[in-house]
Design a protein around this motif. Structure first.
Motif, PDB file in Angstrom:
ATOM      1  N   GLU A 121       5.036   5.595 -23.649  1.00  0.00           N
ATOM      2  CA  GLU A 121       4.869   6.893 -23.002  1.00  0.00           C
ATOM      3  C   GLU A 121       4.938   6.717 -21.492  1.00  0.00           C
ATOM      4  O   GLU A 121       4.702   5.620 -20.963  1.00  0.00           O
ATOM      5  N   LEU A 122       5.246   7.803 -20.792  1.00  0.00           N
ATOM      6  CA  LEU A 122       5.326   7.765 -19.334  1.00  0.00           C
ATOM      7  C   LEU A 122       3.919   7.779 -18.744  1.00  0.00           C
ATOM      8  O   LEU A 122       3.085   8.616 -19.109  1.00  0.00           O
ATOM      9  N   GLY A 123       3.662   6.840 -17.834  1.00  0.00           N
ATOM     10  CA  GLY A 123       2.349   6.738 -17.205  1.00  0.00           C
ATOM     11  C   GLY A 123       2.332   7.314 -15.808  1.00  0.00           C
ATOM     12  O   GLY A 123       3.287   7.947 -15.348  1.00  0.00           O
ATOM     13  N   ASN A 124       1.228   7.084 -15.112  1.00  0.00           N
ATOM     14  CA  ASN A 124       1.032   7.609 -13.758  1.00  0.00           C
ATOM     15  C   ASN A 124       1.697   6.709 -12.730  1.00  0.00           C
ATOM     16  O   ASN A 124       2.135   5.593 -13.021  1.00  0.00           O
ATOM     17  N   GLY A 125       1.751   7.199 -11.496  1.00  0.00           N
ATOM     18  CA  GLY A 125       2.284   6.421 -10.394  1.00  0.00           C
ATOM     19  C   GLY A 125       1.205   5.569  -9.745  1.00  0.00           C
ATOM     20  O   GLY A 125       0.048   5.984  -9.623  1.00  0.00           O
ATOM     21  N   TYR A 126       1.573   4.367  -9.323  1.00  0.00           N
ATOM     22  CA  TYR A 126       0.647   3.421  -8.701  1.00  0.00           C
ATOM     23  C   TYR A 126       1.342   2.753  -7.524  1.00  0.00           C
ATOM     24  O   TYR A 126       2.570   2.665  -7.472  1.00  0.00           O
ATOM     25  N   THR A 127       0.539   2.241  -6.620  1.00  0.00           N
ATOM     26  CA  THR A 127       1.002   1.251  -5.658  1.00  0.00           C
ATOM     27  C   THR A 127       0.633  -0.122  -6.195  1.00  0.00           C
ATOM     28  O   THR A 127      -0.143  -0.240  -7.161  1.00  0.00           O
ATOM     29  N   LEU A 128       1.161  -1.163  -5.590  1.00  0.00           N
ATOM     30  CA  LEU A 128       0.800  -2.504  -6.047  1.00  0.00           C
ATOM     31  C   LEU A 128      -0.694  -2.761  -5.888  1.00  0.00           C
ATOM     32  O   LEU A 128      -1.320  -3.433  -6.719  1.00  0.00           O
ATOM     33  N   GLU A 129      -1.270  -2.218  -4.839  1.00  0.00           N
ATOM     34  CA  GLU A 129      -2.698  -2.415  -4.596  1.00  0.00           C
ATOM     35  C   GLU A 129      -3.545  -1.754  -5.679  1.00  0.00           C
ATOM     36  O   GLU A 129      -4.438  -2.384  -6.261  1.00  0.00           O
ATOM     37  N   GLU A 187       0.803  -1.220   0.000  1.00  0.00           N
ATOM     38  CA  GLU A 187       0.000   0.000   0.000  1.00  0.00           C
ATOM     39  C   GLU A 187       0.839   1.275   0.000  1.00  0.00           C
ATOM     40  O   GLU A 187       0.337   2.343  -0.374  1.00  0.00           O
ATOM     41  N   GLY A 188       2.118   1.186   0.405  1.00  0.00           N
ATOM     42  CA  GLY A 188       2.903   2.401   0.576  1.00  0.00           C
ATOM     43  C   GLY A 188       3.893   2.706  -0.525  1.00  0.00           C
ATOM     44  O   GLY A 188       4.112   3.875  -0.862  1.00  0.00           O
ATOM     45  N   SER A 189       4.516   1.687  -1.111  1.00  0.00           N
ATOM     46  CA  SER A 189       5.553   1.927  -2.129  1.00  0.00           C
ATOM     47  C   SER A 189       4.905   2.223  -3.480  1.00  0.00           C
ATOM     48  O   SER A 189       4.022   1.489  -3.928  1.00  0.00           O
ATOM     49  N   ARG A 190       5.363   3.300  -4.107  1.00  0.00           N
ATOM     50  CA  ARG A 190       4.813   3.710  -5.395  1.00  0.00           C
ATOM     51  C   ARG A 190       5.864   3.531  -6.488  1.00  0.00           C
ATOM     52  O   ARG A 190       7.063   3.640  -6.264  1.00  0.00           O
ATOM     53  N   PHE A 191       5.374   3.269  -7.674  1.00  0.00           N
ATOM     54  CA  PHE A 191       6.239   3.160  -8.848  1.00  0.00           C
ATOM     55  C   PHE A 191       5.525   3.799 -10.029  1.00  0.00           C
ATOM     56  O   PHE A 191       4.303   3.885 -10.063  1.00  0.00           O
ATOM     57  N   PHE A 192       6.316   4.245 -10.995  1.00  0.00           N
ATOM     58  CA  PHE A 192       5.758   4.857 -12.195  1.00  0.00           C
ATOM     59  C   PHE A 192       5.693   3.824 -13.310  1.00  0.00           C
ATOM     60  O   PHE A 192       6.606   3.018 -13.503  1.00  0.00           O
ATOM     61  N   THR A 193       4.616   3.869 -14.040  1.00  0.00           N
ATOM     62  CA  THR A 193       4.380   2.909 -15.114  1.00  0.00           C
ATOM     63  C   THR A 193       4.766   3.513 -16.461  1.00  0.00           C
ATOM     64  O   THR A 193       5.011   4.714 -16.585  1.00  0.00           O
TER      65      THR A 193
END
Length: 658
Positions: free
Chosen positions: A209-217, A165-171
């Motif tokens: 293209e660069l996407g938005n940031g998400y968490t795994l959830e 829920e806390g770690s974010r990554f960019f897609t």
């Protein structure tokens, strides 16, 4: 020209006399055999055509009989073009090469399956030794799958709340909508279900293209909703048509592969998906445990824990601290997200573990077919100008693996399920598609058999003037020092440890590793002998390239073993080949920096060939003294750091007895 010099005032018939055949051939001209006599050799009829333009102008001045006779003679020369017109300027312009067209892929093509291995507990305990045992059977495919023993069930830390829920990554957004075709109507009118193998389509591209940031959830929620909307709608429509209840099961691997083939091979299909690629586990978090209770101790220290793989004993990456290849990476996928054709940096081994989620399907072209694959792919990309290449930088070719197979390039298919490992061998090109939400972790490593691949890669980078991530010389001579230590220990104590036996089998007079080092020393000797003459020699410090890699300013070759420096610039270096272009200063201001003398490198070769035990002690003393050397000190390249060989040997023997 001789013919142009004919006297125009000659009477009628003079041309016949002038052009009469030689003595003895008079009958040939009358019988018509002159055509046969003067005909060009076989195969040269269309190779030497020319026009006697000035001669033709002269003919017009002759009389009628002279002109007829001369024209008859010209007609007997089939290599002369009579009705020649000067081409227009437009005809002479170079035509733009058409990009290659791809044949429609047959649905009957079946790919070869990758080998799958089920190791025992004992085999699974030594990671690199077991992978080495699979090499002969798996390297021709470029890939293999390893199913761990039932006892191997490491905890997946990606599911913990802190990371989930806390770690974010960019897609990255993968958009499959670029079909290279000359006529846009072709794209609209193409028959999606046609099985005609004679029809042709141009290759499809994927725009990144660069996407938005998400968490795994949040990414899993998006991936699941997309999967349901993409596949369940079709099922509901089919169920309503045939009055049958809808199926609640998730799509199978075959269903996803079928959609993926349509996406790559059908110009009508357009799609956009999200993909999390090359996520750094150092900042995001790894799926394997790094610390914890005693219950997970075997998972923390195991070689199959990808946090440990790069630095395992026997992996050459333990002699370098390049984080970009030594730190594992995460890949987070969704249905139809794909890894399009790519090869690992530096041609390294890859070990991939699927932590959780849906299967991933891999397609590989082995390293032995690497150049054939590259030539085939490049044939579909027209040569572009600089501005065009910049615009298309974010586009990746989406080539169907089945199209490659039809072109005679062997492609291997491998299905990886949760809890399984996939091994990618050096030089392999691979592509992959995800069957749903999943999390994959990837680590690189390099065993001794990787060295020839790295040597070729280093030469290729030098030719293309590209920087290498890893220093070939640093890895090679770091491993050589470790090998000498193990060989000396084995020679004295006969301890058959895993490390000792690994180096013992790789060295010797005909050993693979000792021959590799010997070849590198021979090349360095030639360069130093012929190129370093006018330069002042200086010993470089051990920390010369510890903080940052030193590379030639022109070709970017690694300078771990030797370099050229000028006093006018402290941070500018060159290799011996490009020292003339380093600066405009005279050679007297330049220095040749070397790490080892040629005599010292010859001692290393003797130690690795196990010819003399004394050579092992000598190299050990050289290596220890070098670690304690000052920043940069002057030394003559012919001596052993100011000591003669006998004096060095006496000191070494004394140290060895202690």
């Amino acid at each position: 020209m001789g013919i142009e010099g004919v006297n125009t005032s000659s009477k009628s018939g003079n041309v016949d006399k002038l052009l009469s055949p030689p003595p003895g051939f008079e009958g040939c001209s009358k019988s018509g055999n002159v055509d046969k006599l003067l005909s060009p050799p076989p195969g040269f009829e269309s190779q030497a055509r020319f026009v006697l333009r000035k001669v033709q102008e002269k003919i017009n001045r002759f009389g009628t009989r002279d002109a007829d006779s001369f024209q008859k003679l010209l007609n007997s020369r089939p290599w002369i073009v009579h009705d020649h017109t000067t081409p227009s300027s437009g005809v002479l312009k170079p035509t733009k090469p058409e990009p290659r067209r791809l044949p429609r892929v047959s649905k009957k093509v079946v790919l070869e399956e990758a080998p799958v291995f089920n190791p025992t507990e004992e085999e699974f305990s030594d990671t690199l030794s077991y992978i080495g045992s699979l090499r002969d059977r798996s390297e021709p495919h470029g890939i293999c799958c390893v199913v761990p023993p039932p006892s191997w069930d490491p905890p997946c830390l990606l599911g913990e709340r802190k990371i989930w829920e806390g770690s974010r990554f960019f897609t990255q957004v993968q958009i499959f909508d670029e079909v290279h075709t000359d006529d846009p109507k072709i794209k609209k009118e193409a028959d999606a279900d046609s099985d005609d193998d004679d029809t042709f389509e141009k290759v499809k591209f994927c725009r990144i293209e660069l996407g938005n940031g998400y968490t795994l959830e949040t990414f899993k929620n998006f991936a699941d909703s997309y999967l349901e909307s993409h596949f369940r709608v079709k099922e509901k429509v089919l169920a309503s048509m045939y009055s049958s209840p809808s199926v609640d099961a998730w799509p199978s691997v075959a269903d996803v592969e079928k959609e993926f083939r349509k996406l790559l091979e059908n110009p009508l299909v357009e799609l956009g998906v999200l993909y999390g690629n090359n996520i750094d586990t150092k900042t995001f978090g790894s799926g394997f445990p790094l610390s914890g209770s005693s219950e997970s101790c075997k998972y923390k220290t195991s070689g199959w824990n990808l946090n440990n793989t790069a630095k395992l004993p026997g992996s050459l990456l333990s002699f370098d601290d390049c984080e970009s290849v030594c730190v594992p990476r995460l890949s987070v996928g969704m249905c139809l997200s794909s890894q399009l054709w790519i090869s690992e940096e530096e041609r390294l081994y890859s070990l991939c573990y699927l932590h959780t989620g849906a299967p991933r399907v891999w397609y590989t072209v082995a390293g032995c077919h690497r150049y054939k694959f590259k030539a085939f792919m490049e044939s579909f990309v027209p040569k572009m100008s600089g501005e065009q290449s910049k615009k298309s930088y974010d586009s990746v070719m989406a080539m169907s693996p089945y199209a490659l197979h039809m072109e005679g390039i062997p492609v291997t298919r491998c299905v990886q399920n949760r809890g399984q490992y996939v091994i990618l061998f050096p030089g392999t090109y691979y592509s992959a598609v995800d069957c749903g939400f999943n999390c994959l972790e990837i680590a690189n490593f390099a065993t001794l058999d990787w060295l020839p691949h790295k040597e070729v890669d280093a030469l290729h980078n030098q030719e293309k003037k590209r920087k290498s991530l890893l220093s070939y010389d640093k890895l090679l001579f770091g491993a050589a020092s470790e090998a000498v230590k193990c060989l000396k220990e084995y020679s004295l104590s006969k301890k058959e440890t895993a490390d000792n036996m690994r180096w013992f089998n790789a060295c010797g007079r005909d050993g693979m590793f000792s021959n590799t080092v010997k070849s590198r020393v021979k090349k360095e000797k030639s360069r130093v002998q012929f190129l370093s003459g006018p330069l002042k020699p200086q010993r470089m410090d051990e920390s010369f390239d510890n903080v940052s890699k030193r590379a030639c300013f022109e070709c970017f070759v690694d300078l771990h073993l030797s370099a050229v420096q000028c006093s006018c610039s402290a941070d500018r270096y060159s290799c011996l080949r490009h020292m003339r272009n380093l600066c405009a200063c005279p050679y007297g201001k330049r220095s040749f920096l070397y790490r080892y003398t040629i005599d010292e490198l010859n001692i290393l070769v003797e130690a690795l060939e196990q010819l003399k035990l004394s050579s092992m002690f000598k190299w050990g003393n050289i290596d220890c003294n070098y670690c304690a050397s000052p920043a940069i000190r002057s030394s003559q390249p012919g001596g052993d750091r100011g000591k003669k060989t006998d004096e060095v040997m006496q000191d070494v023997e004394a140290g060895g007895k202690e």
